[in-house]
Scaffold this motif. Structure first.
Motif, PDB file in Angstrom:
ATOM      1  N   LEU A  67      40.298  30.664  20.032  1.00 10.87           N
ATOM      2  CA  LEU A  67      41.758  30.370  20.638  1.00 10.87           C
ATOM      3  C   LEU A  67      41.555  29.871  22.068  1.00 10.87           C
ATOM      4  N   ASP A  68      42.041  28.870  22.267  1.00  7.60           N
ATOM      5  CA  ASP A  68      42.318  28.399  23.891  1.00  7.60           C
ATOM      6  C   ASP A  68      43.768  28.372  24.012  1.00  7.60           C
ATOM      7  N   LEU A  69      44.321  28.815  25.294  1.00  9.35           N
ATOM      8  CA  LEU A  69      45.478  28.450  25.719  1.00  9.35           C
ATOM      9  C   LEU A  69      45.425  27.940  27.122  1.00  9.35           C
ATOM     10  N   ALA A  70      45.879  26.768  27.176  1.00 10.76           N
ATOM     11  CA  ALA A  70      45.716  26.138  28.517  1.00 10.76           C
ATOM     12  C   ALA A  70      47.152  25.602  29.162  1.00 10.76           C
ATOM     13  N   PRO A  71      47.576  26.373  30.233  1.00 13.01           N
ATOM     14  CA  PRO A  71      48.864  25.838  30.626  1.00 13.01           C
ATOM     15  C   PRO A  71      48.579  25.048  31.663  1.00 13.01           C
ATOM     16  N   SER A  72      49.400  24.178  32.056  1.00 12.02           N
ATOM     17  CA  SER A  72      49.725  23.107  33.218  1.00 12.02           C
ATOM     18  C   SER A  72      51.205  23.350  33.787  1.00 12.02           C
ATOM     19  N   ALA A  73      51.215  22.435  34.586  1.00 11.71           N
ATOM     20  CA  ALA A  73      52.356  22.425  35.348  1.00 11.71           C
ATOM     21  C   ALA A  73      53.729  22.268  34.527  1.00 11.71           C
ATOM     22  N   ASP A  74      53.366  21.417  33.228  1.00 14.97           N
ATOM     23  CA  ASP A  74      54.602  21.105  32.608  1.00 14.97           C
ATOM     24  C   ASP A  74      54.469  21.210  31.095  1.00 14.97           C
ATOM     25  N   GLU A  75      53.473  21.982  30.684  1.00 19.20           N
ATOM     26  CA  GLU A  75      53.179  22.511  29.199  1.00 19.20           C
ATOM     27  C   GLU A  75      52.255  23.337  28.765  1.00 19.20           C
ATOM     28  N   PRO A 117      39.199  17.380  13.030  1.00 18.24           N
ATOM     29  CA  PRO A 117      38.184  17.810  12.491  1.00 18.24           C
ATOM     30  C   PRO A 117      36.711  17.926  13.538  1.00 18.24           C
ATOM     31  N   ASN A 118      35.982  18.789  13.164  1.00 22.01           N
ATOM     32  CA  ASN A 118      34.603  19.378  13.953  1.00 22.01           C
ATOM     33  C   ASN A 118      33.641  19.730  12.802  1.00 22.01           C
ATOM     34  N   SER A 119      32.420  19.672  13.326  1.00 19.25           N
ATOM     35  CA  SER A 119      31.370  20.078  12.552  1.00 19.25           C
ATOM     36  C   SER A 119      31.798  21.289  11.772  1.00 19.25           C
ATOM     37  N   GLY A 120      31.845  21.351  10.615  1.00 21.98           N
ATOM     38  CA  GLY A 120      32.165  22.664   9.766  1.00 21.98           C
ATOM     39  C   GLY A 120      33.446  23.214   9.933  1.00 21.98           C
ATOM     40  N   GLY A 121      34.389  22.659  10.327  1.00 22.32           N
ATOM     41  CA  GLY A 121      35.797  23.287  10.391  1.00 22.32           C
ATOM     42  C   GLY A 121      36.662  22.212  10.943  1.00 22.32           C
ATOM     43  N   LYS A 122      37.624  22.793  11.888  1.00 18.10           N
ATOM     44  CA  LYS A 122      38.640  22.002  12.490  1.00 18.10           C
ATOM     45  C   LYS A 122      39.413  22.676  13.785  1.00 18.10           C
ATOM     46  N   GLU A 123      40.149  22.044  14.581  1.00 25.47           N
ATOM     47  CA  GLU A 123      40.824  22.809  15.600  1.00 25.47           C
ATOM     48  C   GLU A 123      42.128  22.240  15.200  1.00 25.47           C
ATOM     49  N   LEU A 124      43.254  23.208  15.424  1.00 22.77           N
ATOM     50  CA  LEU A 124      44.523  22.581  15.321  1.00 22.77           C
ATOM     51  C   LEU A 124      45.039  22.775  16.840  1.00 22.77           C
ATOM     52  N   HIS A 125      45.651  21.823  17.483  1.00 24.60           N
ATOM     53  CA  HIS A 125      45.897  21.441  18.765  1.00 24.60           C
ATOM     54  C   HIS A 125      47.750  21.680  18.674  1.00 24.60           C
ATOM     55  N   VAL A 126      48.197  22.269  19.499  1.00 26.99           N
ATOM     56  CA  VAL A 126      49.585  22.322  19.609  1.00 26.99           C
ATOM     57  C   VAL A 126      50.168  22.331  21.133  1.00 26.99           C
ATOM     58  N   VAL A 127      51.185  21.518  21.300  1.00 28.94           N
ATOM     59  CA  VAL A 127      51.616  21.307  22.461  1.00 28.94           C
ATOM     60  C   VAL A 127      53.151  21.798  22.860  1.00 28.94           C
ATOM     61  N   VAL A 128      53.416  22.764  23.568  1.00 32.78           N
ATOM     62  CA  VAL A 128      54.795  23.192  23.635  1.00 32.78           C
ATOM     63  C   VAL A 128      55.330  22.902  25.395  1.00 32.78           C
ATOM     64  N   ALA A 129      56.177  22.067  25.501  1.00 28.67           N
ATOM     65  CA  ALA A 129      56.587  21.891  26.804  1.00 28.67           C
ATOM     66  C   ALA A 129      57.462  23.068  27.354  1.00 28.67           C
ATOM     67  N   GLY A 130      57.463  23.367  28.741  1.00 29.98           N
ATOM     68  CA  GLY A 130      58.091  24.390  29.262  1.00 29.98           C
ATOM     69  C   GLY A 130      59.435  23.754  30.125  1.00 29.98           C
ATOM     70  N   VAL A 131      60.584  24.522  30.027  1.00 30.09           N
ATOM     71  CA  VAL A 131      61.562  24.121  31.026  1.00 30.09           C
ATOM     72  C   VAL A 131      61.391  24.986  32.091  1.00 30.09           C
ATOM     73  N   ARG A 132      61.293  24.204  33.194  1.00 30.31           N
ATOM     74  CA  ARG A 132      61.039  24.854  34.477  1.00 30.31           C
ATOM     75  C   ARG A 132      62.125  24.692  35.527  1.00 30.31           C
ATOM     76  N   ARG A 133      62.139  25.639  36.527  1.00 24.98           N
ATOM     77  CA  ARG A 133      62.651  25.096  37.946  1.00 24.98           C
ATOM     78  C   ARG A 133      61.980  24.475  38.711  1.00 24.98           C
ATOM     79  N   GLU A 134      62.414  23.726  39.643  1.00 25.71           N
ATOM     80  CA  GLU A 134      61.674  23.126  40.665  1.00 25.71           C
ATOM     81  C   GLU A 134      60.718  23.788  41.441  1.00 25.71           C
ATOM     82  N   GLY A 135      59.351  23.556  41.367  1.00 27.36           N
ATOM     83  CA  GLY A 135      58.262  24.281  41.820  1.00 27.36           C
ATOM     84  C   GLY A 135      57.531  25.210  41.078  1.00 27.36           C
ATOM     85  N   GLU A 136      58.127  25.570  39.955  1.00 28.65           N
ATOM     86  CA  GLU A 136      57.684  26.646  38.999  1.00 28.65           C
ATOM     87  C   GLU A 136      56.511  26.020  38.203  1.00 28.65           C
ATOM     88  N   VAL A 137      55.704  26.790  37.824  1.00 24.23           N
ATOM     89  CA  VAL A 137      54.725  26.341  36.894  1.00 24.23           C
ATOM     90  C   VAL A 137      54.286  27.524  35.813  1.00 24.23           C
TER      91      VAL A 137
END
Length: 146
Positions: A67-75, A117-137
């Motif tokens: 599991l990998d959760l990678a937040p950024s400034a906009d998603e 797909p990867n060797s022997g399995g897969k990765e499922l990637h999902v992106v969710v955009a956030g609604v933020r106020r100015e300057g918020e991450v």
């Protein structure tokens, strides 16, 4: 394990998926996104992570996931990898169905998703955009160990 994605903390872990592990992961997601004021983003992240890991538990012989959760400034990008080559199926479920709605939920909550797909399995990637106020991450501060 705590990871940095740019200047924002993320979460990376390997786990054997079972109901107790799901509870622990949900708590880690809550803590990761605790400083973010977008409740819709938190709710979406919790549902998506739970559904993806539940699919690993139900549909793979080895109930092991990355599991990998990678937040950024906009998603928030969520990646779940497993050892099954079977791709998830977006099904149309009738109102009375008791299962089979996971990918429909993910599809409704995500801005986009795809399978790699990867060797022997897969990765499922999902992106969710956030609604933020100015300057918020999307940010959090937590240490996680696998």
């Amino acid at each position: 394990m705590e990871q940095l994605h740019g200047n924002i903390r993320g979460l990376t872990m390997t786990l054997d998926v079972d109901p107790q592990a799901l509870q622990d992961v949900r708590e880690r997601v809550r803590r990761l996104l605790a400083h973010h004021r977008d409740e819709d983003l938190l709710d979406a992240a919790l549902v998506i992570v739970t559904e993806l890991l539940t699919n690993v538990h139900k549909h793979t012989a080895e109930r092991r996931a990355e599991l990998d959760l990678a937040p950024s400034a906009d998603e928030l990008k969520i990646v779940v990898g497993d050892l099954s080559e079977a791709k998830p199926v977006l099904q149309q479920c009738d109102e009375d169905a008791v299962s089979g709605r996971g990918m429909a939920l993910i599809d409704a909550l995500a801005d986009r998703w795809w399978v790699v797909p990867n060797s022997g399995g897969k990765e499922l990637h999902v992106v969710v955009a956030g609604v933020r106020r100015e300057g918020e991450v999307i940010a959090g501060t937590m240490g996680c160990s696998a």
